[in-house]
Design an enzyme around this catalytic site. Structure first.
Site, PDB file in Angstrom:
ATOM      1  N   VAL A 119       6.855 -32.547  63.914  1.00  0.00           N
ATOM      2  CA  VAL A 119       6.068 -33.765  63.707  1.00  0.00           C
ATOM      3  C   VAL A 119       4.597 -33.408  63.529  1.00  0.00           C
ATOM      4  O   VAL A 119       3.918 -33.949  62.651  1.00  0.00           O
ATOM      5  CB  VAL A 119       6.272 -34.756  64.871  1.00  0.00           C
ATOM      6  CG1 VAL A 119       5.310 -35.928  64.770  1.00  0.00           C
ATOM      7  CG2 VAL A 119       7.717 -35.248  64.903  1.00  0.00           C
ATOM      8  N   SER A 174       3.993 -31.976  60.076  1.00  0.00           N
ATOM      9  CA  SER A 174       4.090 -33.040  59.066  1.00  0.00           C
ATOM     10  C   SER A 174       2.863 -33.937  59.089  1.00  0.00           C
ATOM     11  O   SER A 174       2.350 -34.321  58.031  1.00  0.00           O
ATOM     12  CB  SER A 174       5.362 -33.873  59.261  1.00  0.00           C
ATOM     13  OG  SER A 174       5.281 -34.713  60.395  1.00  0.00           O
ATOM     14  N   GLU A 175       2.375 -34.277  60.265  1.00  0.00           N
ATOM     15  CA  GLU A 175       1.196 -35.147  60.360  1.00  0.00           C
ATOM     16  C   GLU A 175      -0.027 -34.479  59.744  1.00  0.00           C
ATOM     17  O   GLU A 175      -0.829 -35.136  59.077  1.00  0.00           O
ATOM     18  CB  GLU A 175       0.926 -35.536  61.814  1.00  0.00           C
ATOM     19  CG  GLU A 175       1.939 -36.494  62.390  1.00  0.00           C
ATOM     20  CD  GLU A 175       1.939 -37.853  61.698  1.00  0.00           C
ATOM     21  OE1 GLU A 175       0.879 -38.300  61.219  1.00  0.00           O
ATOM     22  OE2 GLU A 175       3.009 -38.472  61.638  1.00  0.00           O
ATOM     23  N   ILE A 176      -0.173 -33.184  59.946  1.00  0.00           N
ATOM     24  CA  ILE A 176      -1.306 -32.467  59.345  1.00  0.00           C
ATOM     25  C   ILE A 176      -1.146 -32.437  57.831  1.00  0.00           C
ATOM     26  O   ILE A 176      -2.099 -32.694  57.088  1.00  0.00           O
ATOM     27  CB  ILE A 176      -1.419 -31.035  59.919  1.00  0.00           C
ATOM     28  CG1 ILE A 176      -1.632 -31.067  61.433  1.00  0.00           C
ATOM     29  CG2 ILE A 176      -2.523 -30.253  59.212  1.00  0.00           C
ATOM     30  CD1 ILE A 176      -2.854 -31.806  61.906  1.00  0.00           C
TER      31      ILE A 176
END
Length: 99
Positions: A36, A39-41
């Site tokens: 997660v 993916s957020e970065i």
């Protein structure tokens, strides 16, 4: 808002997500904090459709925070090539080394 209003609002959001939310993105499968986080970065300033193939290749090479931390920065940047905003990759790598 009262507590009851907050609860009603939260319930409505969760109900909407159950009907309309995306649940099949790669980072939603076998969800871990690391997956997660990456993916957020990657998703900062970048569209989901663009991120998906980069995310899959990145995870294949750096499947966990240890692999990312131990990799040379040049290799991390190589796997980031095409996503842009390379400071994201450098900061992700530095953070992995701190963890």
């Amino acid at each position: 808002m009262s507590n009851s209003d907050n609860t009603t609002f939260a319930t409505r959001i969760l109900d909407w997500y159950q009907i309309h939310g995306r649940k099949t993105l790669p980072w939603q499968q076998d969800k871990t904090p690391y997956r997660v986080w990456v993916s957020e970065i990657m998703l900062q300033q970048t569209q989901v459709a663009t991120v998906i193939p980069y995310y899959q290749r990145f995870m294949a090479r750096f499947p966990d925070v240890q692999a990312l931390a131990q990799a040379p920065i040049d290799e991390v940047l190589h796997h980031w090539t095409g996503l842009g905003y390379y400071a994201r990759a450098r900061n992700l790598h530095k953070a992995a080394q701190q963890i």
